[in-house]
Write a protein that holds these residues in place. Sequence first.
Motif, PDB file in Angstrom:
ATOM      1  N   TYR A 166      71.120  10.571  -4.131  1.00  8.73           N
ATOM      2  CA  TYR A 166      71.563   9.046  -4.435  1.00  8.73           C
ATOM      3  C   TYR A 166      70.832   8.045  -3.943  1.00  8.73           C
ATOM      4  N   ILE A 167      69.830   7.440  -4.608  1.00 10.06           N
ATOM      5  CA  ILE A 167      69.030   6.044  -4.058  1.00 10.06           C
ATOM      6  C   ILE A 167      69.666   4.823  -4.020  1.00 10.06           C
ATOM      7  N   ALA A 168      70.091   4.338  -2.890  1.00 13.75           N
ATOM      8  CA  ALA A 168      70.796   3.112  -2.620  1.00 13.75           C
ATOM      9  C   ALA A 168      69.789   1.918  -2.576  1.00 13.75           C
ATOM     10  N   GLY A 169      70.136   0.823  -2.931  1.00 15.87           N
ATOM     11  CA  GLY A 169      69.087  -0.334  -2.642  1.00 15.87           C
ATOM     12  C   GLY A 169      69.338  -1.419  -3.678  1.00 15.87           C
ATOM     13  N   GLU A 170      69.106  -2.601  -3.350  1.00 17.43           N
ATOM     14  CA  GLU A 170      69.144  -3.883  -4.069  1.00 17.43           C
ATOM     15  C   GLU A 170      68.062  -3.854  -5.422  1.00 17.43           C
ATOM     16  N   SER A 171      68.229  -4.688  -6.400  1.00 17.50           N
ATOM     17  CA  SER A 171      67.503  -4.632  -7.536  1.00 17.50           C
ATOM     18  C   SER A 171      65.983  -4.963  -6.981  1.00 17.50           C
ATOM     19  N   GLY A 172      65.166  -4.250  -7.546  1.00 13.25           N
ATOM     20  CA  GLY A 172      63.859  -4.785  -7.187  1.00 13.25           C
ATOM     21  C   GLY A 172      62.952  -4.016  -6.058  1.00 13.25           C
ATOM     22  N   VAL A 173      63.739  -3.115  -5.456  1.00 14.57           N
ATOM     23  CA  VAL A 173      63.297  -2.642  -4.218  1.00 14.57           C
ATOM     24  C   VAL A 173      62.257  -1.388  -4.440  1.00 14.57           C
ATOM     25  N   GLY A 174      62.382  -0.821  -5.760  1.00 10.70           N
ATOM     26  CA  GLY A 174      61.588   0.070  -6.041  1.00 10.70           C
ATOM     27  C   GLY A 174      62.184   1.654  -6.111  1.00 10.70           C
ATOM     28  N   LYS A 175      63.476   1.689  -6.675  1.00 14.13           N
ATOM     29  CA  LYS A 175      64.218   2.851  -6.415  1.00 14.13           C
ATOM     30  C   LYS A 175      63.821   3.669  -7.484  1.00 14.13           C
ATOM     31  N   GLU A 176      63.095   3.597  -8.560  1.00 11.12           N
ATOM     32  CA  GLU A 176      62.627   4.400  -9.405  1.00 11.12           C
ATOM     33  C   GLU A 176      61.306   4.742  -8.858  1.00 11.12           C
ATOM     34  N   LEU A 177      60.530   4.113  -8.245  1.00 10.47           N
ATOM     35  CA  LEU A 177      59.286   4.662  -7.681  1.00 10.47           C
ATOM     36  C   LEU A 177      59.566   5.786  -6.461  1.00 10.47           C
ATOM     37  N   VAL A 178      60.546   5.352  -5.953  1.00 13.27           N
ATOM     38  CA  VAL A 178      61.130   6.536  -5.014  1.00 13.27           C
ATOM     39  C   VAL A 178      61.384   7.852  -5.419  1.00 13.27           C
ATOM     40  N   ALA A 179      62.150   7.768  -6.544  1.00 14.29           N
ATOM     41  CA  ALA A 179      62.619   9.024  -7.267  1.00 14.29           C
ATOM     42  C   ALA A 179      61.416   9.458  -7.950  1.00 14.29           C
ATOM     43  N   ARG A 180      60.348   8.730  -8.242  1.00 21.54           N
ATOM     44  CA  ARG A 180      59.416   9.558  -8.884  1.00 21.54           C
ATOM     45  C   ARG A 180      58.450  10.305  -7.858  1.00 21.54           C
ATOM     46  N   LEU A 181      58.321   9.612  -6.677  1.00 18.60           N
ATOM     47  CA  LEU A 181      57.550  10.265  -5.615  1.00 18.60           C
ATOM     48  C   LEU A 181      58.461  11.643  -5.205  1.00 18.60           C
ATOM     49  N   ILE A 182      59.771  11.646  -5.085  1.00 16.32           N
ATOM     50  CA  ILE A 182      60.620  12.767  -4.626  1.00 16.32           C
ATOM     51  C   ILE A 182      60.259  13.810  -5.480  1.00 16.32           C
ATOM     52  N   HIS A 183      60.076  13.618  -7.038  1.00 17.06           N
ATOM     53  CA  HIS A 183      59.843  14.612  -8.120  1.00 17.06           C
ATOM     54  C   HIS A 183      58.260  15.019  -7.752  1.00 17.06           C
ATOM     55  N   GLU A 184      57.363  14.091  -7.921  1.00 18.05           N
ATOM     56  CA  GLU A 184      55.835  14.317  -7.802  1.00 18.05           C
ATOM     57  C   GLU A 184      55.352  15.241  -6.616  1.00 18.05           C
ATOM     58  N   GLN A 185      56.257  15.133  -5.223  1.00 14.60           N
ATOM     59  CA  GLN A 185      56.010  15.824  -4.186  1.00 14.60           C
ATOM     60  C   GLN A 185      56.904  17.226  -3.943  1.00 14.60           C
TER      61      GLN A 185
END
Length: 468
Positions: A166-185
Amino acid sequence: MSQQTVLVIDDERDIRELLTITLGRMDLQVDAVGTVTEARRALGERSYDLCFTDMRLPDGTGHEIVEHISANHPDMPVAMITAYGNVDAAVNALKAGAFDFVSKPVDIQMLRQLVRTALRLAEEKRSGKSAAKAGGAGERLVGDSSAMQQVRSTIAKLARNQAPVYIAGESGVGKELVARLIHEQGPRASGPFIPVNCGAIPSELMESEFFGHRKGSFTGAHTDKEGLFQAAHGGTLFLDEVAELPLHMQVKLLRAIQEKAVRPIGAREEVPVDVRILSATHKNLAALVEQGQFRQDLFYRINVIELRVPPLRERRGDVSLLSNHILQGLARKDGGAPRRLLAEAQQALESYDFPGNVRELENILERATAMCDGDTIAADDLMLPQRLQRLESAAVQPPSGNGAAAPATTPPVSSAAAGGLDDYISNLERSAIMKALEESRYNKTAAAKKLGITFRALRYKLKKLGID
């Protein structure tokens, strides 16, 4: 690899031009037409990777286009362009087989994300291979602050296992980018990464979107359709804004996660799916559980590990690095040299709180790039809210000296800006631009010179102020 192609169908020239420019900057080849007849001819002459169609066309409707593509080009995603707030049209488009919809006025960031997702899903459907890495290979978390170093370290650890995050954070912080990096790595990097905004799917279409449906299972189901779970098979399903899921879908989602299987609408048997779940929201999910708005059992199922992404104001030392990274990206899209921030502009950015976080910084710099003169960006080009407030305060201060008020060439901001400072400034800009256009007989190049701005900046202001 051959260049991917997109067909744009809209009878408004401005929309066709906007989409053509935006998609062209994404290295896509675009054909733009204005009628159903022209669209059918284009579809018959060549194949496309993606299609955008307006809802209302001079000789027909966008629904005709969607149905034609669903029947004759089932591997081609098609997105409907609808009027803002026209939910019924969007729902009908999705039922007819549209991949997604875009509301006018078109949000460029959302458009780019839709295009990336559509092209990736289309490629996976045609070849059975993942294009997930291509979507985020060039994107990385930018920042040298201790907070971002900690986030990157945590991502590396989370990528090695398959636990729901579960990725918590305000709007615009880059939560989708974090999810992509978890996937890609992680070990699923060769599988698809499927992001879905749970708040953007109409409630009545959620079950079909998540789990798919069988032909004839409801009105408009002309063909079998796989859901998001099936599309993410072997990869990662990212549930963005998961707090927006209605309670009835929370129950179905919990079962799908527990059973690792889904049942498409109209199907007799469940379909097994191998999907890692990543989720995110800017809301306080634990508080929603306490209020009874989010199921506790689902919360514990998706929140096995929590990762908090810090807001930009907690890592101000990264603003300079982020700004340069964004400006370089904008320059690559425009095909020119990157703009340079003057010292006063950099200082203004570093002292700003960024309630919209990295996404707001991107928007500010994209606007400033269009507005600035030459290759440098000044503080005024940024148009930061706090700077405009200081200008307002200065405008209503009495002059120094004997206290006599100096003659004003424009109304005081406090009285003229009853609708707000933004409206007041827009009205001043509109008046000045219209006067310059009239004096130059509507020659935009000459008008820009009169105003002392670049032609590009004038075009940006004309579009922003709605001047045709």
